[in-house]
Design an enzyme around this catalytic site. Structure first.
Site, short mmCIF file in Angstrom:
data_model
loop_
_atom_site.label_atom_id
_atom_site.label_comp_id
_atom_site.label_asym_id
_atom_site.label_seq_id
_atom_site.Cartn_x
_atom_site.Cartn_y
_atom_site.Cartn_z
CD GLU A 231 -2.88 -0.79 0.00
OE1 GLU A 231 -2.90 0.05 -0.64
OE2 GLU A 231 -3.65 -2.07 -0.34
C1 LIG Z 1 2.86 -10.07 0.42
C2 LIG Z 1 2.68 -8.81 -0.68
C3 LIG Z 1 1.32 -8.54 -1.00
C4 LIG Z 1 1.00 -7.53 -1.90
N1 LIG Z 1 -0.29 -7.15 -2.45
C5 LIG Z 1 -0.28 -6.47 -3.35
C6 LIG Z 1 -1.82 -6.13 -4.20
O1 LIG Z 1 -2.62 -6.73 -3.64
N2 LIG Z 1 -1.78 -5.54 -5.11
C7 LIG Z 1 -0.44 -5.11 -5.92
O2 LIG Z 1 -0.92 -4.17 -6.82
N3 LIG Z 1 0.57 -4.94 -5.11
C8 LIG Z 1 0.72 -5.72 -4.03
N4 LIG Z 1 2.00 -5.87 -3.33
C9 LIG Z 1 3.00 -5.09 -3.95
C10 LIG Z 1 3.45 -4.01 -3.18
O3 LIG Z 1 2.56 -2.95 -3.10
C11 LIG Z 1 4.83 -3.47 -3.65
O4 LIG Z 1 5.76 -4.58 -3.20
C12 LIG Z 1 5.20 -2.14 -3.08
O5 LIG Z 1 4.58 -1.06 -3.64
C13 LIG Z 1 6.69 -1.78 -3.39
O6 LIG Z 1 7.01 -2.12 -4.63
P1 LIG Z 1 8.59 -2.80 -5.03
O7 LIG Z 1 8.42 -3.99 -4.32
O8 LIG Z 1 8.56 -2.97 -6.43
O9 LIG Z 1 9.71 -1.99 -4.42
P2 LIG Z 1 10.28 -0.75 -4.96
O10 LIG Z 1 9.35 0.33 -5.44
O11 LIG Z 1 11.43 -1.30 -6.08
O12 LIG Z 1 11.09 -0.04 -3.70
C14 LIG Z 1 12.49 -0.60 -2.84
C15 LIG Z 1 12.84 0.44 -2.21
O13 LIG Z 1 12.89 1.63 -2.72
C16 LIG Z 1 12.37 2.54 -1.91
N5 LIG Z 1 11.65 3.67 -3.03
C17 LIG Z 1 11.47 3.56 -4.08
N6 LIG Z 1 11.06 4.70 -4.54
C18 LIG Z 1 11.20 5.74 -3.73
C19 LIG Z 1 11.11 7.08 -3.45
N7 LIG Z 1 10.84 7.81 -4.39
N8 LIG Z 1 11.51 7.45 -2.51
C20 LIG Z 1 11.91 6.86 -1.34
N9 LIG Z 1 12.01 5.79 -1.44
C21 LIG Z 1 11.69 4.88 -2.45
C22 LIG Z 1 11.18 1.93 -1.71
O14 LIG Z 1 10.61 2.56 -0.24
C23 LIG Z 1 11.84 0.49 -0.99
O15 LIG Z 1 12.47 0.76 0.29
C24 LIG Z 1 2.02 -6.91 -2.42
C25 LIG Z 1 3.56 -7.13 -1.91
C26 LIG Z 1 3.69 -8.12 -1.10
C27 LIG Z 1 5.04 -8.63 -0.88
#
Ligand SMILES: Cc1cc2nc3c(=O)[nH]c(=O)nc-3n(C[C@H](O)[C@H](O)[C@H](O)COP(=O)(O)OP(=O)(O)OC[C@H]3O[C@@H](n4cnc5c(N)ncnc54)[C@H](O)[C@@H]3O)c2cc1C
Length: 585
Positions: A438
């Site tokens: 989220e």
């Molecule tokens: C168990 C689980 C359930 C989930 N359920 C859903 C779901 O139902 N629907 C859905 O669509 N998604 C879902 N997700 C996905 C989840 O919302 C994403 O994992 C999350 O938004 C982060 O994206 P990412 O994992 O690609 O990390 P990234 O976006 O690659 O981020 C990696 C790191 O970089 C940091 N970062 C990135 N950009 C910035 C910035 N501009 N400023 C500061 N820090 C930054 C982040 O905070 C993080 O620490 C789920 C994930 C999991 C693991």
């Protein structure tokens, strides 16, 4: 011991501290909703949670969701409990009566979801997305689309997913590649892969509705080219769609929730809202979900506290320093560990977080009710401002504490917490995800500081703090101390406003510190409200709240000064003449 909701705690916070029933009585939609009715709903909800959902927590973790040939089988008992849940109306608590809902305030729905998450986070993931999906369809879908989906989602007969994330598009949804091809009948065909989709496939409900972010062919790159679509496992005509689950993830916690890779292959779908406005429509769903996620953090911390508190009242180790405690018994050579200040400090500090955060979260849920139902534009605006600022603060702070505080509660068990027997290690594993999904907590901090505070010159935050001062605080010495901290935060904000235009990176370095400082100031106001209401409780019932208030003052609030000092030093460095800056680096 499985989780036991304590509705009397919520009753004190809602009716005595926040006087929620008086706020709701001013809204025509809740004319018939008074405090006794709300208390009765909470009692019944508490029973369902304790008797039906909590007992499935451990087996949900150990058996987990199972994937085979495109289908997901949920852990034993999950599907029947979900059927009983929605048929009893719990999934539709705050949906509108015209959509088959109970028409009750959102604040009751949030209390229910806090308890559900505390009792069984894995099971709760599926119904946790329903309300956001319902709100999204209600606000943005055409009457034709609503006729097909709204009631089924509003009642919970069909569960729903939020399909945003793709392998290359996480925090940056503007990178989404899922494609939407326009078809002759006005509908679209969706093609692409979404990952990490909670509840993308399961056997809890007869159908699963998917809200999918995709790019219409020819739309510009980036967030402005994204549109929102609705499709389902079984399409409105009854045929099986081509939306399939390719696999589910092995993961650290919430084993009872299938995290799915979903493939769409020319899957028929309908547009929700305007083309190119998909992110705005999706934010209706995400904002509702973010408050839910904050309550997951609060609920899981309360669950860990319940276990730790019970254990600390049984386990005996060593004599305490100083005067013998009243609990010391002649035949025992050691005292119960709750008498050791180090253990007491852990437990009281977590209560300070749970109860302070509950005040702010319930206040935010009430503001959602006012924003939705008040006929007065000024009231609506004030409520929306509250929700807009408090949502990122609560999401980040409550989920950080949900995990870190649960880990502190595990510490109370010593080695017995690290092994499976007592169930507290499951809470620590389950709580970790809420800091990530989220919108990660880093993204929440940037949203608060860069977009919502610096974005309007600090006006909304200033108005919100003035509202807190007017409505919530008395004239005690603590209220004066609160005003001093408010001034200090404002001074920091003014310095950031002055420095940021010349140092664009600066707010991004300290956004998390700023969010925590705001949270601590608001938590202090929450605890002042609790203390002002305490004389209305019987003396015996006051001590637990007094312990929380004291722990907040001693062990939590001092972080405020530390956060402002970190911010001040970064502002100083960013504003230093170049030569001095180079020397500092
Ligand atoms: C168990 C689980 C359930 C989930 N359920 C859903 C779901 O139902 N629907 C859905 O669509 N998604 C879902 N997700 C996905 C989840 O919302 C994403 O994992 C999350 O938004 C982060 O994206 P990412 O994992 O690609 O990390 P990234 O976006 O690659 O981020 C990696 C790191 O970089 C940091 N970062 C990135 N950009 C910035 C910035 N501009 N400023 C500061 N820090 C930054 C982040 O905070 C993080 O620490 C789920 C994930 C999991 C693991």
């Amino acid at each position: 011991m499985s989780y036991q909701p304590q509705p009397q705690d919520q009753a004190f916070l809602l009716f005595t501290v926040l006087r929620a029933h008086e706020t709701l009585a001013q809204l025509a939609a809740f004319e018939a909703v008074d405090a006794p009715l709300m208390a009765q709903v909470m009692d019944e909800a508490g029973k369902f949670v304790a008797q039906r959902v909590a007992p499935l927590n451990r087996s949900g973790d150990e058996v987990g969701a199972q994937f085979a040939q495109g289908s997901v089988t949920m852990p034993p008992g999950f599907a029947q409990t979900y059927q009983d849940f929605w048929q009893a109306g719990w999934a539709a608590l705050s949906s509108a009566p015209e959509d088959g809902g109970q028409g009750l305030p959102e604040v009751l729905n949030q209390v229910l979801h806090e308890w559900l998450s505390a009792a069984n986070h894995g099971w709760t993931m599926a119904p946790g997305l329903l309300h956001g999906a319902y709100e999204c369809l209600k606000h943005h879908a055409s009457p034709e689309v609503q006729a097909q989906y709204l009631e089924k989602v509003g009642t919970g007969q069909w569960l729903a997913t939020m399909c945003l994330t793709e392998p290359q598009a996480g925090s940056d949804l503007g990178l989404c590649r899922t494609k939407a091809v326009s078809l002759a009948d006005g509908s679209y065909g969706l093609s692409g892969t979404k990952i990490f989709i909670s509840g993308g496939e399961h056997d809890l409900s007869e159908n699963i509705v998917h809200l999918v972010l995709a790019r219409i062919e020819g739309a510009p790159p980036g967030p402005k080219g994204l549109s929102l679509f609705v499709t389902a496992k079984y399409l409105p005509g009854g045929s099986r769609s081509s939306a399939v689950c390719e696999r589910i993830e092995e993961k650290m916690g919430i084993h009872g929730s299938p995290t799915c890779v979903m493939r769409f292959d020319g899957t028929p779908a309908q547009l929700v809202g305007e083309a190119g406005k998909g992110l705005a429509a999706m934010f209706v769903m995400m904002n509702a979900a973010r408050l839910h996620v904050a309550l997951q953090g609060i609920g899981l911390l309360d669950a860990a506290w319940q276990k730790a508190d019970a254990y600390a009242r049984e386990r005996r180790q060593m004599r305490v320093a100083g005067a013998p405690p009243a609990s010391r018994s002649a035949g025992e050579s050691a005292d119960i560990i709750i008498e050791h200040p180090a253990v007491r400090r852990i437990l009281d500090t977590q209560r300070a977080w749970v109860d302070g955060l509950r005040v702010l979260a319930y206040q935010t849920a009430l503001a959602l009710d006012v924003a939705r139902h008040s006929p007065e534009p000024a009231q609506q605006e004030k409520a929306q401002r509250w929700c807009s600022l408090l949502t990122p603060i609560l999401k980040a702070v409550a989920t950080d504490q949900g995990f870190r505080g649960a880990s502190d509660c595990l510490q109370v068990f010593g080695g017995h917490g690290y092994v499976r027997e007592w169930g507290v290690e499951q809470i620590v594993r389950d709580a970790r995800i809420a800091m990530i999904y989220e919108g990660t907590n880093e993204i929440q901090a940037v949203d608060l500081l860069v977009r919502k505070v610096l974005g309007d010159g600090g006006m909304a935050l200033q108005a919100l703090l003035a509202q807190v001062a007017d409505e919530a605080l008395g004239n005690s010495a603590s209220a004066t101390a609160w005003q001093q901290r408010r001034q200090a935060l404002w001074q920091s904000t003014e310095q950031l406003l002055a420095a940021a235009p010349h140092a664009p990176e600066l707010p991004h370095w300290i956004a998390s510190d700023y969010l925590r400082a705001c949270a601590l100031l608001l938590l202090q106001s929450a605890w002042l409200q609790v203390q002002n209401a305490l004389p209305q409780l019987a003396p015996a019932a006051q001590s637990r709240w007094q312990a929380g208030a004291k722990a907040f003052e001693h062990w939590v609030l001092p972080e405020f000064d530390m956060r402002l000092a970190l911010i001040a030093e970064q502002i100083r460095q960013a504003s230093a003449p170049k030569a001095e800056h180079a020397a500092l680096v």
